[in-house]
Design an enzyme around this catalytic site. Structure first.
Site, PDB file in Angstrom:
ATOM      1  N   ASP A   1       0.110  -7.501   1.811  1.00  0.00           N
ATOM      2  CA  ASP A   1       0.084  -6.117   1.481  1.00  0.00           C
ATOM      3  C   ASP A   1       2.289  -6.135   1.511  1.00  0.00           C
ATOM      4  OD1 ASP A   1       0.284  -3.474   1.971  1.00  0.00           O
ATOM      5  OD2 ASP A   1       0.043  -2.868   3.857  1.00  0.00           O
TER       6      ASP A   1
ATOM      7  N   HIS B   1       0.868  -1.552   0.182  1.00  0.00           N
ATOM      8  CA  HIS B   1       0.049  -0.205   0.378  1.00  0.00           C
ATOM      9  C   HIS B   1       0.797   1.371  -0.119  1.00  0.00           C
ATOM     10  CE1 HIS B   1       0.592   0.223   4.930  1.00  0.00           C
ATOM     11  NE2 HIS B   1       0.339   1.564   4.128  1.00  0.00           N
TER      12      HIS B   1
ATOM     13  N   SER C   1       4.483   2.233   7.921  1.00  0.00           N
ATOM     14  CA  SER C   1       4.584   1.559   6.542  1.00  0.00           C
ATOM     15  C   SER C   1       5.908   0.806   5.954  1.00  0.00           C
ATOM     16  CB  SER C   1       3.182   1.602   5.836  1.00  0.00           C
ATOM     17  OG  SER C   1       1.790   1.532   6.630  1.00  0.00           O
TER      18      SER C   1
END
Length: 504
Positions: free
Chosen positions: A161, A131, A236
């Site tokens: 992911d 993402h 992230s």
């Protein structure tokens, strides 16, 4: 249950550049770190210091900057507003900054920031979250010494992911880190996160593993490590280290009502990431094993009805048409309790175990069938082919992808209304829907008078034509909090009647 959809609570730790513009300040350049950092002494009170450990790892952790060109226009294509914690001193700035920039024409460039880390210095291979780089037109890697390199995409996997990037290693001497054994990590073990929160650059936080095997509804293979090490927007794709400098997780999401860390962060375990990264590097895509079944949890009530002493395993509720076990090896109603030597305690463990297995591998699957344990040998197919099959036939994917030939729910086994089924039950040609082939004694369906040969034509006043339609419609009703399902049934001659069946 925590939704994997973007909500104010479950947040991907990725940061729009506009926020980074405000929060970020020049980061002091890091000196070249030693090739490997010695593990610090750990006492019962926790690590005395992680300074040496952090110094040896900062050089391998990078900031990922992406840009995407989108079309502006009246009412569409506008630059999305970054989420700012309520009461932030910068809230007024963002409101004013973006107010005059919505709805303009022309082309706009949206930028975002995340984190990543180098796992192969010689080849220039990096790992981050999918993402972080999704839909990016350009990807730039920023190193701790201030240098930057353009990156190309090697492969992505949306289900876990994970994304793999590559930079030119001849342009810069890179420092790498390695994956450790996340399975050996215990609740209470110390961990350290390094990343790019709010665009501030290499930031080190320390905490412990708060929980393991977390399912947060982010994807089909949820098995997250939960940590209280501070993880914020921009973290992230960054690594979660053990106290030996090994990557045991990839930081990916947080729970927070404000957007900032409240001590509940989630990391993809290294054990899962290693196989995905390896496949992406080798093939540019994942190649997962596929069993070809739809499953559901084994509740105490189901276990009792099947004569199983303890509720465990995965109940087979459907067989995927043309899948690896669409040959009678596994049947609807079987409870899978062991896969390739791995005990299946909960239903969600089965898809993960199957996905981690090589395509084409012959595995032993232990099932409980009518109260008796049976072992069958199954040759796994490829999950991605099953998903393509489902897409080509216009059917929704099942638990592992693919159209469903037969399924079981509410005490009914049902299947496609084929010519063979019409002949078997004497069903008129004008009748359409999904045929009930078997009804379990004492089940909710049996209590309402449903019998083999009945045809389900509607559920909650919506028509159904495939077994998968039935499964999806019942699932939708349960999500709405309904306790009963209203079914319209057709007899063999086409006479219609309504029945209400308990779903709890």
């Amino acid at each position: 249950m925590i939704s994997h959809r973007p909500t104010p609570l479950l947040r991907r730790a990725i940061l729009p550049l506009a926020m980074a513009m405000v929060f970020a300040s020049p980061v002091l350049a890091q000196t070249e770190a030693p090739a490997a950092a010695a593990a610090p002494h750990v006492t019962q009170a926790g690590p005395a210091s992680v300074a040496d450990l952090a110094e040896g790892l900062l050089g391998a952790v990078v900031n990922i900057s992406t840009s995407q060109r989108i079309k502006g226009g009246e009412g569409q294509g506008t630059v999305p507003l970054p989420e700012v914690p309520e009461g932030s001193p910068f809230q007024d700035f963002f409101d004013e900054f973006f107010k005059d920039r919505q709805g303009g024409g022309g082309q706009r460039q949206v930028q975002s920031l995340g984190s990543g880390f180098v796992i192969d210095a010689a080849e220039g291979i990096l790992v981050t979250n999918n993402h972080v780089i999704a839909d990016a037109d350009e990807i730039e890697v920023n190193f701790s010494d201030g240098s930057k390199l353009k990156a190309e995409l090697v492969g992505t996997d949306s289900k876990t992911d994970i994304a793999v990037l590559k930079v030119d290693p001849t342009l810069k001497k890179l420092k790498e880190v390695h994956f450790g054994d996340s399975d050996r990590m215990r609740i209470g073990d110390w961990v350290m996160a390094i990343g790019n929160p709010f665009g501030l650059g290499g930031t080190v936080t320390v905490g412990i593993i708060s929980a393991r095997n977390r399912d947060i509804d982010a994807g089909p293979y949820d098995d997250f490590i939960q940590t209280d090490a501070a993880i914020n927007r921009g973290n992230s794709g960054g690594p979660l280290f053990n106290m030996y400098g090994e990557v045991v997780g990839i930081n990916t999401a947080i729970i927070s009502p404000s957007g900032g860390s409240i001590g509940i962060g989630f990391s993809i375990p290294a054990e899962l990431a290693v196989s995905v990264v390896s496949q992406l590097r080798e093939f540019g895509e994942t190649r997962r094993g596929w069993l070809g079944v739809r499953i559901q949890p084994v509740t105490d009530e189901i276990a009792e009805s099947l004569g199983i002493k303890e509720a465990h395993g995965a109940l087979v509720s459907g067989i995927i048409k043309d899948g690896p076990v669409d040959n009678g090896l596994i049947e609807v109603g079987d409870v899978i309790i062991r896969f390739d030597g791995r005990d299946i305690k909960e239903s969600r463990e089965l898809p993960l175990a199957v996905a981690e297995s090589p395509v084409g591998k012959a595995v032993d699957v232990v099932v409980i069938r009518k109260g008796v344990e049976t072992t069958v040998k199954v040759t796994l197919g490829r999950l991605e082919e099953g998903e393509k099959l489902a897409e080509a036939e216009g059917a929704q994917a099942g638990e592992e992808g693919g159209p469903v030939a037969t399924a079981s729910l509410l005490g009914m086994t049902f299947g496609e209304l084929t010519d063979e089924m019409r002949d078997k039950f004497g069903i008129d040609p004008d009748v359409s829907g999904v045929v009930v082939t078997e009804v379990a004694d004492g089940s909710p369906a049996a209590e309402r008078g449903v019998t083999a040969g009945d045809v389900i034509t509607e559920i909650a006043q919506e028509s159904v034509s495939t077994p998968e339609d039935v499964l999806d419609r019942i699932a939708a009703l349960k999500e709405q909090g309904r306790k009963n399902a209203l079914l319209m049934l057709a007899s063999k001659t086409g006479e219609l009647r309504f029945v209400t069946i308990r779903m709890d």
